[in-house]
Write an enzyme that holds these catalytic residues in place. Structure first.
Site, short mmCIF file in Angstrom:
data_model
loop_
_atom_site.label_atom_id
_atom_site.label_comp_id
_atom_site.label_asym_id
_atom_site.label_seq_id
_atom_site.Cartn_x
_atom_site.Cartn_y
_atom_site.Cartn_z
N ASP A 1 -2.16 -6.71 8.83
CA ASP A 1 -2.71 -5.34 8.15
C ASP A 1 -3.88 -6.25 7.54
O ASP A 1 -4.66 -6.69 6.68
CB ASP A 1 -1.75 -5.15 7.16
CG ASP A 1 -3.11 -3.02 7.07
OD1 ASP A 1 -4.04 -3.55 7.54
OD2 ASP A 1 -2.45 -2.66 6.32
N TRP B 1 0.76 -0.80 0.13
CA TRP B 1 -0.11 -0.21 -0.45
C TRP B 1 0.91 1.02 -0.17
O TRP B 1 1.93 1.37 0.48
CB TRP B 1 -0.77 -0.01 1.31
CG TRP B 1 -1.73 0.80 1.58
CD1 TRP B 1 -2.72 2.04 0.31
CD2 TRP B 1 -1.92 1.80 3.08
NE1 TRP B 1 -3.21 2.99 1.21
CE2 TRP B 1 -2.92 3.03 2.47
CE3 TRP B 1 -1.43 1.65 3.84
CZ2 TRP B 1 -3.73 3.84 3.37
CZ3 TRP B 1 -1.44 2.51 4.98
CH2 TRP B 1 -3.21 3.97 4.72
N LYS C 1 -13.90 -0.40 5.09
CA LYS C 1 -14.34 -0.86 4.02
C LYS C 1 -15.85 -2.21 4.23
O LYS C 1 -16.81 -1.84 3.24
CB LYS C 1 -13.48 -1.51 3.14
CG LYS C 1 -11.70 -1.42 3.73
CD LYS C 1 -11.65 0.08 2.66
CE LYS C 1 -10.35 0.01 2.74
NZ LYS C 1 -10.07 1.19 1.41
C1 LMR Z 1 -7.18 2.79 -0.98
O1 LMR Z 1 -5.84 1.70 -0.48
O2 LMR Z 1 -7.41 3.37 -1.99
C2 LMR Z 1 -7.67 2.63 0.40
O3 LMR Z 1 -6.66 2.32 1.29
C3 LMR Z 1 -7.39 3.89 0.77
C4 LMR Z 1 -6.14 5.10 0.76
O4 LMR Z 1 -5.98 5.52 2.12
O5 LMR Z 1 -5.36 4.37 0.62
#
Ligand code: LMR
Length: 398
Positions: free
Chosen positions: A211, A130, A246
């Protein structure tokens, strides 16, 4: 002093959200941020949430401070949701949980907690991960390194390289692993890979940080937590960061939790007071609203059943579109193999197209996806899937 500030790059996901908003093209398609949308392209409040909010309005009789750990009923529910009703770590009082402002808040609290336990710990994250993981951990002062995960060639996991990397991680370090619905690739560990991961964690002595931002979006609530539960059965300690953004659609209420699993209940008590002191030094205590909504839902058999149904609807719609993307691209004459899309789980798919193609889709067709080619599948619906497939076919062919 402020004039000495240097500008910084916009966040790759939230920046894209702003660009999409400003785009005047009526055909624009938002496949950027990980937010569920229905067939009408709308992110509706779940019915179970509406009912829980009505109940809250009726029952709430005080706005006094909630305390550093947040809502204790929520904390107990979220532990059971993650670990299962009667997991041994819960029965042995080996878990301490605090509810946090969102999953991101949980990760930041986890990072500060890790720093207290071992200031020289390195946190290892998947390649890729992420977009916010790395900057978030670095901002907390942790060293961040990466281990192999996704294979851009085979569109699967680089499992042998991953296990080789994990086998070199020393005790005292922390390894972040996505519980399910890997963000951004959608490629998850299978159960056998969780078993190997667990065996290495035990042998090497590193501490896993799981996570879990998408529980229920992959295969099901229990299925998505199977790896976590196995891990918790077999390692002495771990950290878990969960999110209700989510699966309860509570994005803007910022509700998540951090749970620390320790080797025994005595250490859990010491972990608890440290956790609370970390929270106190950042934001003192979390906002209550989101936690109480979730508690109301999980306190009620009827609302829980409604939630399960609404969650399954979201999950099934996304899974239907996985197949539809493959079929529509084939119908547009695309011969590249996109069958990997149905092997991925959760909100995202990595399309595997290149940066020039991604940029062209945005500039020419107002189709927005993250620069890694991550698409948030729920942005597709029957009104835009043909336009999407035609546009992708156009950039792939030229
Ligand atoms: C994403 O990865 O799009 C979501 O988790 C929103 C974010 O805060 O990045």
């Amino acid at each position: 002093m402020f004039s000495q500030l240097q500008t910084v790059a916009t966040d790759p996901i939230l920046g894209l959200m702003a660009e999409y908003k400003a785009d005047l093209n009526p055909n624009k398609v938002d496949l950027g941020v990980g937010v569920y949308k229905d067939e009408q392209g709308h992110t509706a409040v779940l019915k179970c949430v509406k009912e829980a909010e009505a109940l809250r309005l009726k029952q709430e009789d005080s706005k006094t401070y909630i305390g550093m750990a947040g809502d204790l009923t929520f904390n107990s529910h979220i532990e059971k949701l993650a670990f299962g009703q009667a997991h041994q770590v819960l029965l042995a009082n080996r878990v301490t949980t605090a509810h946090t402002p969102g999953g991101t808040g949980a990760l930041r609290v986890a990072a500060e907690f890790i720093k207290r336990a071992n200031p020289s710990a390195t946190i290892w994250v998947t390649t890729p991960t992420w977009a916010n993981h790395i900057s978030l951990f670095q901002a907390a002062g942790l060293k961040v390194k990466e281990y192999a995960y996704y294979d851009y060639e085979t569109k699967g996991l680089q499992s042998e390289q991953m296990f080789a990397d994990l086998n070199n991680i020393p005790a005292g370090d922390v390894v972040l692993v996505h519980a399910c619905c890997h963000n951004p690739s959608g490629m998850d560990l299978n159960f056998e890979q969780w078993q190997r991961f667990t065996a290495i964690a035990r042998e090497r002595g590193f501490t896993p940080l799981v996570d879990m931002a998408y529980q229920g979006f992959g295969t099901g609530l229990d299925e998505d937590a199977a790896g976590l539960r196995y891990l918790a059965d077999n390692v002495p300690e771990l950290l878990l960061c969960s999110s209700c953004s989510k699966n309860f659609g509570l994005y803007r209420e910022r509700i998540g939790a951090v749970s620390i699993v320790t080797e025994n209940s005595k250490v859990a008590e010491i972990a608890r007071v440290n956790l609370l002191s970390v929270v106190r030094s950042i934001y003192s205590m979390p906002p209550a609203h989101g936690a109480i909504i979730v508690s109301h839902i999980l306190d009620s058999k009827e609302l829980t059943a409604l939630w399960h149904q609404e969650l399954a609807e979201m999950r099934n719609r996304i899974n239907d579109y996985r197949q539809l993307i493959i079929d529509k691209l084939a119908a547009e004459g695309v011969t590249d193999d996109f069958s990997f899309i149905t092997r991925q789980h959760g909100m995202f798919s990595f399309l595997g197209i290149n940066r020039a193609q991604i940029d062209r889709l945005k500039a020419e067709f107002s189709i927005y996806m993250v620069g890694s080619s991550r698409v948030s599948i729920a942005g597709l619906n029957h009104s835009n899937i043909d336009y999407f497939a035609k546009s992708v076919a156009t950039v792939l062919k030229s």
